[in-house]
Motif scaffolding. Structure first.
Motif: not given
Length: 198
Positions: A67-78, A122-126
């Motif tokens: 989770m922590v290794l991939i959680h910000d990968i989307v920031e490459i685009d976003a 991870f995003e849902a945090g549940e």
């Protein structure tokens, strides 16, 4: 001849190198240099390994690390959204969803689906793993800002209420770490590096 899966995986590995160029607002501990997303993710993975015993519930540590290794990968685009940004909400956005589909979609289908599911969790945090992973994500900038005389709090005029509101997520993953975080927040107020509006 390399397999189709291997070629897709190598393409993904090359793509995520871009994470090293995504600058965060926070600075490294005791430093003026801004942290990048890859450094942030690595640090969270190490924190999760070292601090796992303090989780409120036993967790699947490999899943937390994923989770922590991939959680910000989307920031490459976003791009990176500053947690205290007043204009843009720091939550799962349409841009991040599109980015997740594109970037993880470079992988073979089953692997892409697995990583998207982990990112969504991870995003849902549940789940207990997501709660602990998110507590690591909120703790690291707290350590950085307290080491840098207020860091981004001072730079962007962030007050106690905003910090406390964002950091209390730590409690969901670890009561013990939250106790430590509260102490750091209170000490920051006492030192004058975090302003408490009265």
């Amino acid at each position: 001849m390399p397999s189709d899966n291997l070629l897709k995986q190598i393409e993904f590995i090359k793509e995520i190198d871009k994470l090293k160029y995504i600058q965060r607002k926070t600075r490294l501990l005791n430093s003026d240099r801004h942290e990048n997303d890859a450094e942030h993710s690595w640090h969270l993975a190490m924190m999760a390994i070292v601090l796992a015993e303090h989780s409120n519930e036993p967790v699947d540590i490999l899943k937390v690390i994923k989770m922590v290794l991939i959680h910000d990968i989307v920031e490459i685009d976003a791009g990176d959204t500053f947690i205290y940004d007043a204009q843009k909400n720091h939550s799962n956005t349409d841009e991040e969803r599109i980015a997740a589909n594109r970037i993880f979609g470079l992988l073979p289908g089953e692997q892409a689906a697995d990583l998207i599911a982990v990112w969504e969790e991870f995003e849902a945090g549940e789940t207990k793993e997501a709660r602990f992973a998110r507590s690591m994500d909120r703790l690291e900038p707290l350590l950085q800002n307290t080491s840098n005389n207020g860091g981004t709090w001072a730079e962007f005029g962030v007050d106690y209420n905003k910090v406390y509101g964002k950091k209390k997520v730590i409690k969901m993953g670890s009561e013990a770490i939250w106790g430590f975080a509260e102490m750091l927040i209170d000490e920051s107020v006492e030192k004058g590096i975090l302003k408490k509006n009265v």
